[in-house]
Each structure stands twice: as C-alpha cells, then as structure tokens.
Design a protein around this motif. Structure first.
Motif: not given
Ligand code: CUA
Length: 340
Positions: A142-144, A177-183, A185-190
């Motif tokens: 799940i991403h957001s 942004f990706c607003a759902e913790y997804c692993g 590199l979640h914070s890099g999913m921008i």
C-alpha cells in the motif's frame, strides 16, 4: 490565503480554499472551547474553593444549563459534519469529462501514464485549469498519493483501482509524497507535479510522444495474448464482445448486474471465474501473473476506446485525439482489432 507562511502549502487546486477554511474553522472552534473549559475550571476552582468563612458544597444540576451546553455544541458539530461532508463528497466524485492519468505505485517510485502514451517517473506534468482524474494501483504494497498543495491524498492499493481527482488552478511545481509507510525507502518515494499552461502542456506531450497511445498499446497486448480469438467484435465469440462494454452495466449469469468499471474488468482478466457474464461459460483461463499492471492499464484504455460514449467524452475534452478513438455513434470497425 496563508501561503506566505512557509508551514502552509500553496493553494494550487480548487479544493484548497475550502479545505483550508474548514481546517481553520475546526482549529479555531476546538481551540476556543479548550481555552474556555480550562479557564472555567480554573475560575470555579478558585471562586468556590473551601476557605475560612466559606464551605465547599455540592451544587445540584440545572436542566437549562445542561440543555444549553448540549444543544450549542450539537449545532456546532452539525456544522462541522455537513461542511466536512460537502467537501468530502466533492472530492470523491470525479467529473465525468476529467482527463485521465494512470498511476502505478511500486517500491519506491511513482509511474505515471498519460492516455496519449507518454510515461513519466516521479514527475507528473499537467495543464492548469483542467479536471484531472487519477486511476491508481500498486504493484506491491500500500502506498498513498499525496499532493499537499492540492489538498488531496488517496491510498494506492495492490489489486484494486482507486481514484483521485483535482482541478489545478495554479502553475508551478508542487511536492508529491507517498503518505503510507511502504518500506525502507518510503521517505524517498517523492516526486513533483508540474502544472503548466495548456499550450505548454500540449507542446510537452507532443515532444514526448514517441510511443503510441495507451489504447493502441493495449490493442497490441490484446492481440499478442490472443484475446481477440474469443472476444470477437461480433456475437459469434466464445467470450463477450467488448465493444461498448466499458463503464456500462453487465448482466451476470446469477441474475445480478455489475458496472463494467476498471475494477470489474481487471478482476475478469485476472480471475475470470469470479463473475460470469450471462450467456457465457466459465472457460476463460486466468491471466494472473501474465498481464503486468502497466499492460492492464493499456488493456483498459483499449477497452474504453471501444466504447463509443467514452470516445465522445474523450474527443470533447482531449484535443489531440489519438487514432484509436472513433466517432460518436460509430461502432469500431473490425480493422481496429485483429479479428480471427
Ligand atoms: Cu510508497 Cu510510502
């Protein structure tokens, strides 16, 4: 209104003003009542405290007072509810003629596909002043999809399409942004959303259009997988004729009716036995693991291009009509697909 404050994102979509007003209203009302309650607790504790010459005693209730402090908050909560519901309903009902962009989320990037066939990674180019509908799916977890400047956020799920729409009102580059913790590199999913002049956008589309349209790509996948041998564009096939099906009600063999939307069509490709169209037998093999999410989206675009009504809409709102789209009442000719 408050975009000069750096903690406040730009108001770049038609939702932003309403969402911000509602948010400010909630903060002001809850803040004011919190202060009021605190102040009264302190005031009463001091005024009615037990002290020499004054004995603390139990004060009995007052119906008038209780009715007042019940009815006033009830009224305020109803304002919050109705206002919030109006804002929400507006956000979950995409206008019928919105331009569509497909979004595939995966660890850890956003893939964006325009119907004209242009693909992007982590950057979404859009024209200003157009309604935009995103049809989104995830390839893994799940991403957001979150664009603060548009005040929109929607989960992107594996196995199911979700939609999001907005109307950009401001040119510029805005954070995605990706607003759902997804692993890891979640914070890099921008990424970013680039909103341009319609003319600039058309130039950008033209400059990047080296592939065919999504629908023509779907037509290729359709042919390669041999779909046309059963799904013929006449009534003789072993599978339903797919022309004009997209977005329409379909009668199933158990007597119920479903709408042939993106989620239904996706399910019918990956799990054909789940819902059998009335008059057909459950003979279709599954394409689970054979069709990628990207191919699925192109197949959906192709099926939509076979639907005359959708074509009318698309032609009216998307000036550079790709070749796969046909006229208003015309049934797509056999030359459009490979009919065996
Ligand atoms: Cu994708 Cu967090």
């Amino acid at each position: 209104m408050l975009h000069n404050l750096s903690i406040w994102p730009a108001e770049a979509s038609s939702f932003a003003g309403n969402v911000d007003l509602l948010f400010i209203f909630l903060v002001v009302v809850t803040g004011a009542f919190t202060l009021l309650v605190f102040a009264m607790v302190a005031f009463f504790a001091i005024k009615y405290r037990q002290r020499p010459g004054h004995k603390a005693k139990q004060i009995e209730g007052s119906y008038a007072l209780e009715a007042t402090w019940t009815l006033i908050p009830f009224g305020i909560f109803m304002i919050m509810f109705v206002w919030g519901a109006v804002v929400y309903m507006n956000q979950v009902q995409p206008p019928a003629n919105a331009m569509e962009v497909f979004v595939v989320g995966k660890q850890w990037m956003w893939k964006l596909e325009h119907p004209e066939g242009v693909r992007e990674i982590n950057t979404l180019h859009l024209p200003v002043g157009r309604d935009v509908r995103l049809t989104m799916i995830s390839q893994d977890v799940i991403h957001s999809f979150y664009v603060p400047a548009f005040r929109v956020k929607q989960d992107v799920l594996p196995g199911r399409y979700t939609t999001l729409w907005f109307h950009p009102i401001k040119k510029g580059t805005f954070n995605l942004f990706c607003a759902e913790y997804c692993g890891t590199l979640h914070s890099g999913m921008i990424g970013s959303v680039v909103v341009m002049d319609p003319a600039e956008y058309q130039a950008w589309l033209a400059g990047n259009a080296n592939q065919g349209t999504l629908a023509s790509e779907g037509q290729k996948v359709f042919a390669e997988l041999g779909c046309a041998s059963c799904h013929r564009l006449d009534t003789q096939g072993r599978g339903p004729n797919l022309a004009g099906v997209y977005g329409k009600p379909v009668m199933l063999d158990n007597g119920t009716t479903v709408t042939a939307d993106a989620n239904y069509l996706r399910e019918s490709i990956l799990n054909p036995g789940a819902k059998i169209v009335a008059g057909f037998r459950p003979i279709m093999p599954t394409y689970n693991g054979i069709v990628s999410e990207d191919q699925m989206l192109s197949l959906l675009s192709y099926m939509r291009s076979l639907s005359p009504q959708q074509n009318t809409q698309a032609a009216a709102t998307e000036p550079p009509a790709p070749p796969a789209r046909t006229g208003r009442t015309q049934v797509p000719s056999a030359g459009n697909t490979k009919v065996k």
